[in-house]
Design an enzyme around this catalytic site. Structure first.
Site: not given
Length: 285
Positions: A42, A140, A111
């Protein structure tokens, strides 16, 4: 290539901003040595070419350790690097389109932030889902934590593998496991650690300790039931029928193309990859 079995327990995600001065590959190798059994690349602020170079490097590493590699968001990079699959968010390419492009041999994770999204992903054919963020997390920023309440909902209602993610540390992982999670994802707690291998090992030990009181990682099997991939820890056909609440009903069980007599259910094992048809007869008059 065949799709890897989704038997992971500790999911590690890259995060170069958490380990300045140390290479991504060396940090992820330490995580794998400590017990991480699936890796996700990621890198939100990286160019596509740099991301591809990172994917190639991690592909070589994960093949050496026989650990699946997933790419966050970028299906083209996953295909180019021959990764095992992708992980997609709610705003990314729809699951059906991703499956059409990737085919059935690659893993697709989704997700989710509430039970409606979880059940939609399950119905759509996701191989696993992420449940989170359980706690506030720097990966996040601004997203509200779903708390362990959502973990409990997922444990009760979701039948495909799910992994709890978001702000999970060694200080709070027990609460997540107590809520019903059997798979844990950590980012900063592992890759930001001075000793990623030791931290990963500590996470894995906690997960194993909780799993020892329920279905252990080695007891979970992926089987095909009435055309759908399902997970079960049932040892025998009789146990599987009971899990589905069909023990007292009139049903026929076909295992790998052979109809089983009811008296054989108790002595017939459920093996990885078994193909079953459970046919329930409803009386009329």
């Amino acid at each position: 290539m065949g799709k890897p079995n989704i038997t992971f327990r500790l999911y590690a995600i890259t995060g170069e901003n958490y380990h300045p001065g140390r290479s991504m590959v060396s940090v992820m190798e330490q995580a794998i040595r400590g017990g991480a059994d699936i890796i996700q690349l990621r890198a939100k602020d990286t160019s596509k070419r740099e991301l591809l170079a990172q994917a190639y490097a991690l592909r070589e590493l994960t093949r050496r350790y026989d650990v699946p590699l997933l790419i966050n968001d970028h299906i083209d990079v996953a295909l180019a690097a021959e990764a095992d699959g992708v992980h997609l968010g709610q705003e990314d390419l729809p699951l059906a389109e991703a499956r059409r492009i990737l085919g059935e041999d690659r893993i697709i994770g989704i997700s989710t932030h509430n039970i409606a999204q979880a059940l939609e992903a399950q119905a759509g054919g996701a191989d696993y889902i992420g449940v989170g963020p359980v706690y506030p997390t720097g990966t996040k920023p601004g997203r509200q934590a779903v708390t362990t309440d959502y973990v409990r909902e997922a444990a009760a209602q979701v039948r495909i593998p799910f992994v709890a993610i978001g702000g999970i540390t060694l200080d709070n992982v027990d609460a997540v496991l107590e809520a019903g999670a059997t798979r844990i994802c950590a980012v900063s707690a592992i890759v930001g650690s001075d000793q990623p291998a030791e931290t990963a090992r500590a996470f894995k030990q906690r997960i194993r300790a909780y799993n020892a009181h329920g279905a252990s990682a080695s007891s979970l099997k992926q089987v095909l039931i009435n055309g759908r991939q399902e997970w079960t820890d049932a040892v025998t056909i009789a146990g599987l029928v009971e899990q589905y609440g069909l023990g007292a009903k009139r049903i026929v069980v076909e295992l790998n193309g052979v109809i089983l007599a009811r008296e054989a259910w108790l002595h017939t094992s459920v093996d990885e990859g078994a193909k079953l048809e459970l046919v329930h007869f409803v009386g009329g008059g």
